[in-house]
Motif scaffolding. Structure first.
Motif, PDB file in Angstrom:
ATOM      1  N   TRP A 269     -34.819 -24.869  -3.107  1.00 26.15           N
ATOM      2  CA  TRP A 269     -35.331 -23.781  -2.272  1.00 26.15           C
ATOM      3  C   TRP A 269     -36.764 -23.407  -2.647  1.00 26.15           C
ATOM      4  O   TRP A 269     -37.531 -22.968  -1.794  1.00 26.15           O
ATOM      5  N   HIS A 270     -37.137 -23.573  -3.901  1.00 28.59           N
ATOM      6  CA  HIS A 270     -38.531 -23.346  -4.280  1.00 28.59           C
ATOM      7  C   HIS A 270     -39.434 -24.363  -3.576  1.00 28.59           C
ATOM      8  O   HIS A 270     -40.520 -24.018  -3.085  1.00 28.59           O
ATOM      9  N   TRP A 271     -38.997 -25.605  -3.530  1.00 21.75           N
ATOM     10  CA  TRP A 271     -39.790 -26.648  -2.880  1.00 21.75           C
ATOM     11  C   TRP A 271     -39.868 -26.411  -1.373  1.00 21.75           C
ATOM     12  O   TRP A 271     -40.928 -26.630  -0.767  1.00 21.75           O
ATOM     13  N   MET A 272     -38.772 -25.960  -0.762  1.00 23.95           N
ATOM     14  CA  MET A 272     -38.799 -25.675   0.664  1.00 23.95           C
ATOM     15  C   MET A 272     -39.761 -24.531   0.969  1.00 23.95           C
ATOM     16  O   MET A 272     -40.541 -24.584   1.931  1.00 23.95           O
ATOM     17  N   LYS A 273     -39.710 -23.484   0.166  1.00 22.84           N
ATOM     18  CA  LYS A 273     -40.595 -22.343   0.386  1.00 22.84           C
ATOM     19  C   LYS A 273     -42.052 -22.745   0.203  1.00 22.84           C
ATOM     20  O   LYS A 273     -42.921 -22.332   0.986  1.00 22.84           O
ATOM     21  N   LEU A 274     -42.330 -23.548  -0.806  1.00 25.48           N
ATOM     22  CA  LEU A 274     -43.701 -24.013  -1.038  1.00 25.48           C
ATOM     23  C   LEU A 274     -44.173 -24.882   0.131  1.00 25.48           C
ATOM     24  O   LEU A 274     -45.313 -24.751   0.593  1.00 25.48           O
ATOM     25  N   ALA A 275     -43.306 -25.760   0.609  1.00 25.09           N
ATOM     26  CA  ALA A 275     -43.668 -26.624   1.732  1.00 25.09           C
ATOM     27  C   ALA A 275     -43.994 -25.804   2.975  1.00 25.09           C
ATOM     28  O   ALA A 275     -44.987 -26.061   3.675  1.00 25.09           O
ATOM     29  N   GLN A 276     -43.175 -24.787   3.254  1.00 19.35           N
ATOM     30  CA  GLN A 276     -43.418 -23.937   4.424  1.00 19.35           C
ATOM     31  C   GLN A 276     -44.710 -23.130   4.268  1.00 19.35           C
ATOM     32  O   GLN A 276     -45.434 -22.907   5.250  1.00 19.35           O
ATOM     33  N   SER A 277     -45.010 -22.714   3.043  1.00 20.66           N
ATOM     34  CA  SER A 277     -46.255 -21.980   2.797  1.00 20.66           C
ATOM     35  C   SER A 277     -47.463 -22.882   3.029  1.00 20.66           C
ATOM     36  O   SER A 277     -48.480 -22.450   3.594  1.00 20.66           O
ATOM     37  N   TYR A 278     -47.377 -24.131   2.594  1.00 16.23           N
ATOM     38  CA  TYR A 278     -48.458 -25.081   2.863  1.00 16.23           C
ATOM     39  C   TYR A 278     -48.634 -25.293   4.371  1.00 16.23           C
ATOM     40  O   TYR A 278     -49.757 -25.413   4.875  1.00 16.23           O
ATOM     41  N   LEU A 279     -47.526 -25.337   5.096  1.00 19.88           N
ATOM     42  CA  LEU A 279     -47.597 -25.534   6.539  1.00 19.88           C
ATOM     43  C   LEU A 279     -48.292 -24.348   7.216  1.00 19.88           C
ATOM     44  O   LEU A 279     -49.128 -24.521   8.106  1.00 19.88           O
ATOM     45  N   HIS A 280     -47.958 -23.132   6.770  1.00 23.56           N
ATOM     46  CA  HIS A 280     -48.636 -21.939   7.298  1.00 23.56           C
ATOM     47  C   HIS A 280     -50.132 -21.978   6.962  1.00 23.56           C
ATOM     48  O   HIS A 280     -50.976 -21.626   7.795  1.00 23.56           O
ATOM     49  N   LEU A 281     -50.435 -22.403   5.745  1.00 22.34           N
ATOM     50  CA  LEU A 281     -51.841 -22.474   5.324  1.00 22.34           C
ATOM     51  C   LEU A 281     -52.598 -23.505   6.142  1.00 22.34           C
ATOM     52  O   LEU A 281     -53.749 -23.282   6.537  1.00 22.34           O
ATOM     53  N   LEU A 282     -51.959 -24.637   6.428  1.00 23.56           N
ATOM     54  CA  LEU A 282     -52.587 -25.673   7.240  1.00 23.56           C
ATOM     55  C   LEU A 282     -52.883 -25.163   8.639  1.00 23.56           C
ATOM     56  O   LEU A 282     -53.963 -25.411   9.188  1.00 23.56           O
ATOM     57  N   GLN A 283     -51.947 -24.424   9.217  1.00 25.55           N
ATOM     58  CA  GLN A 283     -52.169 -23.848  10.545  1.00 25.55           C
ATOM     59  C   GLN A 283     -53.314 -22.842  10.519  1.00 25.55           C
ATOM     60  O   GLN A 283     -54.105 -22.767  11.453  1.00 25.55           O
ATOM     61  N   SER A 284     -53.384 -22.077   9.452  1.00 28.44           N
ATOM     62  CA  SER A 284     -54.466 -21.098   9.321  1.00 28.44           C
ATOM     63  C   SER A 284     -55.819 -21.790   9.239  1.00 28.44           C
ATOM     64  O   SER A 284     -56.795 -21.363   9.861  1.00 28.44           O
ATOM     65  N   LEU A 285     -55.892 -22.880   8.483  1.00 27.44           N
ATOM     66  CA  LEU A 285     -57.150 -23.620   8.339  1.00 27.44           C
ATOM     67  C   LEU A 285     -57.528 -24.347   9.619  1.00 27.44           C
ATOM     68  O   LEU A 285     -58.701 -24.634   9.853  1.00 27.44           O
ATOM     69  N   SER A 286     -56.529 -24.647  10.455  1.00 27.49           N
ATOM     70  CA  SER A 286     -56.776 -25.430  11.661  1.00 27.49           C
ATOM     71  C   SER A 286     -57.071 -24.574  12.875  1.00 27.49           C
ATOM     72  O   SER A 286     -57.465 -25.087  13.920  1.00 27.49           O
TER      73      SER A 286
END
Length: 318
Positions: free
Chosen positions: A162-179
């Motif tokens: 679950w830590h890895w899932m949460k980190l992955a989703q946070s990276y996805l949100h960050l990628l959308q923010s940068l894009s």
């Protein structure tokens, strides 16, 4: 030849004539408390009793979402807790930090987490602290700081899906923010070609880290499925579906998925997963360097970014 036991003295088997001393027990009357008794006026000088009263008041106020009232009660309770009672002190301060989050007091919440950081002494303390700090950053939209906390959690518990899932989703949100055109990147868009190049490099890295974490989460989830049943297994299956959907959204090439899977699966071994125990670790020993060296740098060395450019996510993560 003597028969075994025939030489014992008969007195051994005689009942003792001395009767045991009877100790008279004092009567005990159980204490009955009315519902929400802790809201009544305080008429005691007992420090421990005051501590309990304000703790109950704070918890009830928090449950009712009266966060300012809860914060006041937690603060008063803290004043009655001895410095040596670290367990209760930590519990109260965590409650105060959560209240500050709901009240929009970011600086105060982070000051509390910093104090808790200095007092943390084992893995359990660190895990709770990192969860709390990540929630504070998430509450105020600081994706990069949230990612940092989640990276430390993954370093501390490398087989926690679950830590890895949460980190992955946070990276996805960050990628959308940068894009997005109004992204929260610290790099300003403009005519400066170097700035645009830096922004692209950052997007590429975040894209690959999102892929990396979803793959890692998927690997750990699959490794643990055989030990699960009932609703736990159902949760894992739903998480696997989300990971698959996210990877389809990110669109890495098959060669990229293969390279990422090879790097991220090297230590996903049942024996090592069972034996993993990091009690006694200190927060000072956890840093971004641990995460980078253990997974990211080794993945970058494969040259995967040069072989497969990132795809921007077309849908928002759940």
């Amino acid at each position: 030849m003597e028969i075994f036991g025939s030489t014992f003295d008969d007195s051994v088997f005689e009942e003792s004539r001395a009767k045991p001393t009877v100790v008279a027990l004092s009567s005990y009357n159980a204490k009955f408390c009315e519902a929400e008794w802790f809201w009544e006026s305080i008429d005691t000088e007992d420090i421990l009793e005051k501590q309990k009263i304000f703790k109950f008041r704070a918890d009830m106020a928090y449950r009712r979402k009266n966060f300012q009232e809860a914060l006041n009660a937690y603060t008063t309770c803290l004043s009655y807790i001895p410095d040596g009672n670290l367990t209760i002190r930590r519990d109260i301060m965590e409650g105060m930090a959560r209240c500050c989050c709901h009240l929009g007091k970011r600086v105060e919440a982070l000051e509390i987490t910093e104090t808790l950081k200095n007092e943390a002494s084992n893995t359990c303390h660190l895990t709770g602290l990192l969860h709390l700090t990540a929630n504070v950053h998430e509450r105020f939209g600081d994706l990069r700081s949230q990612v940092t906390c989640l990276q430390q959690l993954c370093s501390l518990h490398p087989y926690h899906q679950w830590h890895w899932m949460k980190l992955a989703q946070s990276y996805l949100h960050l990628l959308q923010s940068l894009s997005s055109p109004s992204g929260s990147s610290p790099l300003q868009r403009g005519d400066d070609s170097q700035t645009e190049e830096q922004l692209k490099e950052e997007r590429d890295g975040v894209w690959l880290k999102a892929c990396m974490c979803f793959v890692r989460a998927r690997l750990v989830l699959r490794a643990l499925k055989g030990q699960q049943s009932s609703f736990v297994l159902q949760n894992s299956e739903r998480a696997l579906q989300k990971a698959d959907e996210a990877l389809r959204c990110l669109e890495p090439k098959d060669t990229t998925l293969q390279l990422v899977s090879e790097v991220m699966s090297e230590d996903v071994i049942p024996e090592r997963m069972r034996e993993d125990n990091q009690d006694g670790e200190s927060l000072a020993g956890l840093s971004l360097k641990d995460f980078e060296d253990r997974w990211w740098n080794r993945l970058v060395q494969t040259g995967v970014l040069k072989k497969d450019g990132p795809k921007l996510p077309s849908v928002k993560p759940n």
